[in-house]
Design a protein around this motif. Structure first.
Motif, PDB file in Angstrom:
ATOM      1  N   THR A  73       0.823  -1.208   0.000  1.00 36.60           N
ATOM      2  CA  THR A  73       0.000   0.000   0.000  1.00 36.60           C
ATOM      3  C   THR A  73       0.859   1.260   0.000  1.00 36.60           C
ATOM      4  O   THR A  73       0.483   2.267  -0.593  1.00 36.60           O
ATOM      5  CB  THR A  73      -0.993   0.018   1.182  1.00 36.60           C
ATOM      6  OG1 THR A  73      -0.279  -0.028   2.404  1.00 36.60           O
ATOM      7  CG2 THR A  73      -1.975  -1.127   1.088  1.00 36.60           C
ATOM      8  N   HIS A  76       2.078   2.002  -3.534  1.00 35.15           N
ATOM      9  CA  HIS A  76       1.019   2.493  -4.411  1.00 35.15           C
ATOM     10  C   HIS A  76       0.286   3.696  -3.811  1.00 35.15           C
ATOM     11  O   HIS A  76      -0.804   4.040  -4.267  1.00 35.15           O
ATOM     12  CB  HIS A  76       0.043   1.357  -4.722  1.00 35.15           C
ATOM     13  CG  HIS A  76       0.699   0.224  -5.446  1.00 35.15           C
ATOM     14  ND1 HIS A  76       1.043   0.288  -6.774  1.00 35.15           N
ATOM     15  CD2 HIS A  76       1.118  -0.983  -5.010  1.00 35.15           C
ATOM     16  CE1 HIS A  76       1.633  -0.840  -7.136  1.00 35.15           C
ATOM     17  NE2 HIS A  76       1.689  -1.630  -6.074  1.00 35.15           N
ATOM     18  N   MET A  78      -1.292   4.154  -1.015  1.00 39.63           N
ATOM     19  CA  MET A  78      -2.628   3.794  -0.539  1.00 39.63           C
ATOM     20  C   MET A  78      -2.593   3.374   0.926  1.00 39.63           C
ATOM     21  O   MET A  78      -3.269   2.439   1.335  1.00 39.63           O
ATOM     22  CB  MET A  78      -3.191   2.663  -1.402  1.00 39.63           C
ATOM     23  CG  MET A  78      -3.409   3.035  -2.851  1.00 39.63           C
ATOM     24  SD  MET A  78      -3.939   1.639  -3.884  1.00 39.63           S
ATOM     25  CE  MET A  78      -5.321   1.002  -2.981  1.00 39.63           C
ATOM     26  N   THR A  81      -5.660   2.515   2.959  1.00 38.80           N
ATOM     27  CA  THR A  81      -6.250   1.186   2.787  1.00 38.80           C
ATOM     28  C   THR A  81      -5.776   0.233   3.882  1.00 38.80           C
ATOM     29  O   THR A  81      -6.583  -0.486   4.480  1.00 38.80           O
ATOM     30  CB  THR A  81      -5.897   0.612   1.399  1.00 38.80           C
ATOM     31  OG1 THR A  81      -6.377   1.505   0.404  1.00 38.80           O
ATOM     32  CG2 THR A  81      -6.482  -0.769   1.198  1.00 38.80           C
ATOM     33  N   VAL A  82      -4.484   0.220   4.162  1.00 36.81           N
ATOM     34  CA  VAL A  82      -3.965  -0.690   5.192  1.00 36.81           C
ATOM     35  C   VAL A  82      -4.394  -0.236   6.583  1.00 36.81           C
ATOM     36  O   VAL A  82      -4.633  -1.061   7.460  1.00 36.81           O
ATOM     37  CB  VAL A  82      -2.431  -0.867   5.093  1.00 36.81           C
ATOM     38  CG1 VAL A  82      -1.670   0.312   5.656  1.00 36.81           C
ATOM     39  CG2 VAL A  82      -1.993  -2.147   5.784  1.00 36.81           C
TER      40      VAL A  82
END
Length: 128
Positions: A73, A76, A78, A81-82
């Motif tokens: 993540t 990218h 992100m 998200t995690v």
């Protein structure tokens, strides 16, 4: 499958898992939360000779996978998200621990460890 490896800092993944494992050792030790956690979990803290090797091995593998997830993540951009996934897993673990009869203290220690491990892994990703 490339999204699982492209631009992932695997040194940070390994270091994050190791540091989170060490943090868990301290977290669940009598120095911090271990004694009261053990009482609330219905387990007995043993000596270094009594270490549950299977539990420790699966913990290490789980932390490595979680740290890899953080690495993916991060690569990218992100990380939210995690964070969301870890909070979801912490709440699910809290729920499962409620069903198994752990005390609120023990449930909070377990959930707090997952959040602390995530913070360690994110910091390692940022530093390395």
């Amino acid at each position: 499958m490339g999204e699982l490896t492209t631009n992932v800092n695997f040194i940070a993944v390994i270091v994050g898992a190791i540091l989170s494992f060490i943090a868990g050792w301290a977290w669940y030790s009598p120095m911090l939360f271990g004694t009261k956690w053990a009482e609330g979990s219905g387990v007995k803290l043993g000596t270094a000779n009594d270490m549950p090797l299977a539990a420790m091995a699966s913990q290490a593998i789980g932390l490595l996978l979680m740290s890899w997830f953080v690495g993916v993540t991060a690569a990218h951009e992100m990380l939210a998200t995690v964070i969301l996934a870890t909070l979801g897993f912490a709440v699910l673990a809290y729920s499962g621990n409620t069903f198994s009869g752990k005390t609120a203290y023990a449930r909070n220690v377990d959930a707090g460890y997952w959040i602390a491990a995530l913070v360690v892994m994110i910091i390692v990703q940022g530093v390395l």
